[in-house]
Design an enzyme around this catalytic site. Structure first.
Site, mmCIF file in Angstrom:
data_model
loop_
_atom_site.group_PDB
_atom_site.id
_atom_site.type_symbol
_atom_site.label_atom_id
_atom_site.label_comp_id
_atom_site.label_asym_id
_atom_site.label_seq_id
_atom_site.Cartn_x
_atom_site.Cartn_y
_atom_site.Cartn_z
ATOM 1 N N GLN A 76 75.542 81.312 65.107
ATOM 2 C CA GLN A 76 75.659 82.566 65.871
ATOM 3 C C GLN A 76 74.745 82.557 67.096
ATOM 4 O OE1 GLN A 76 77.701 85.089 65.960
ATOM 5 N NE2 GLN A 76 78.937 84.209 64.331
ATOM 6 N N SER A 77 74.501 81.395 67.657
ATOM 7 C CA SER A 77 73.604 81.288 68.815
ATOM 8 C C SER A 77 74.149 82.017 70.044
ATOM 9 C CB SER A 77 73.405 79.802 69.137
ATOM 10 O OG SER A 77 72.846 79.657 70.419
ATOM 11 N N ASN A 78 73.303 82.816 70.635
ATOM 12 C CA ASN A 78 73.670 83.475 71.906
ATOM 13 C C ASN A 78 73.633 82.467 73.054
ATOM 14 O OD1 ASN A 78 73.762 86.261 70.884
ATOM 15 N ND2 ASN A 78 71.576 85.928 70.527
#
Ligand code: PLP
Length: 333
Positions: A76-78
């Site tokens: 879920q890395s931005n």
């Protein structure tokens, strides 16, 4: 002063981001005047702090004739989501190495956006498995005649951190225009590039405020302070600036909680408070923990009512959609 402005930069961010007074939040907390620097509004596939770093990383990659922009992060890395968007704009194929223990990870939140942007997602079981996988992809790209470019987690190297050198200059101008002299500027610290760049920016462009970073990854305040100082000095050297004063590097790990990615009760309270007062959404992994640290300082009586403080909203709201279970304590059902 070094010629910071002649550095290669691809203009892909929507800048300047607003610096806004938060009247309802200030009233609710009954403390100092609170301002938000809206880096959640930088543009580039839902905004966030990585856009400013990617302006420099994409420019560097373009100069090197890169065809494949390879980077890494949690599933879920931005950063990875914004890198996928930046690579599109730079005419490069994004190759994303994401760690997840889940074999059948649902397309949600940031991962959904990665997919919509046409990035190639490669999965690794753990964080340490990411680097060898990126090296493998780079070799494959080279063997096929392409030019790979590997970007570290969070885009936090000397090149990427430059984005936050410039943010300080932008924010200082807005503070002067609005007649605000904050005592402290609060920010989340994950891979350290944002805070490191800000420290270099303050050394170059001034600002009489304290910069306080909140650790959201394991390691402890001492180690993260050292990492932030090292990166700030690498960034300073890259742009020809003087090293940063080590006594100005302040990293606080009291809001980390039990693990990376897991919001504490205080972070959940922060999300609810900002949503209910100013209708602005924090993220559950980074900004909410730093915001919770700011609330602790306010409640401890550190500031007078006519003091001002700034919170850098670094974005990350897409992760809310992927972490509904963790948000349950502040949801109606
Ligand atoms: C929303 C958000 N805020 C803050 C941070 C921390 O920034 P940095 O990694 O530069 O310390 C990140 C990093 O991933 C992020 O995604």
């Amino acid at each position: 002063m070094p010629d910071f402005f002649s550095l290669p930069r691809e203009r892909i961010a929507t800048l300047p981001t607003p610096l806004e007074f938060m009247p309802r939040l200030t009233e609710e907390l009954g403390g100092p005047r609170i301002y938000l620097k809206r880096d959640d509004l930088t543009g580039l596939a839902f905004g966030g702090n990585k856009t400013r770093k990617l302006e420099y990383l994409i420019a560097d990659a373009k100069q090197k004739g890169v065809t494949h922009f390879i980077t890494e992060g949690g599933v879920q890395s931005n950063h990875v989501r914004q890198a996928a968007a930046a690579a599109r704009l730079g005419g490069m194929q994004a190759e994303l190495v994401l760690n997840t223990p889940d074999d059948d990870v649902p397309l949600q939140g940031n991962l959904l956006i990665d997919d919509l942007l046409g990035a190639h997602c490669h999965y690794a079981a753990t964080g340490p498995d990411r680097k060898p996988k990126m090296a493998e992809i780079a070799e494959r790209v080279k063997a096929q005649g392409g030019v790979p470019y590997i970007v570290v987690s969070g885009g936090s190297d000397a090149v990427g951190s430059q984005g936050y050198v410039g943010m300080i200059q932008e924010m200082n101008g807005q503070l002067a225009e609005q007649g605000v002299s904050p005592r402290c500027v609060y920010v989340a610290n994950g891979s350290a590039g944002t805070q490191a760049g800000m420290l270099v920016g303050q050394a170059l462009f001034g600002g009489g405020y304290t910069i306080k970073g909140y650790c959201v990854v394991p390691g402890g305040a001492e180690e993260i302070t050292q990492d932030t100082l090292t990166l700030a000095n690498q960034c300073a050297a890259h742009i020809g600036a003087d090293p940063v004063d080590p006594s100005l590097v302040l990293c606080d790990d009291t809001q980390f909680g039990s693990e990376y990615g897991c919001p504490t009760a205080e972070a959940l309270e922060a999300i609810k408070l900002l949503a209910h007062t100013e209708a602005i959404l924090l993220d559950p992994v980074y900004s909410s923990k730093a915001f919770a640290g700011m609330m602790v300082d306010i409640r401890a009586g550190l500031y007078a009512n006519d003091d001002a403080i700034v919170f850098i909203h670094t974005g990350g709201a897409p992760a809310l959609f992927a972490k509904v279970d963790l948000l349950k304590p502040i949801l109606s059902r």
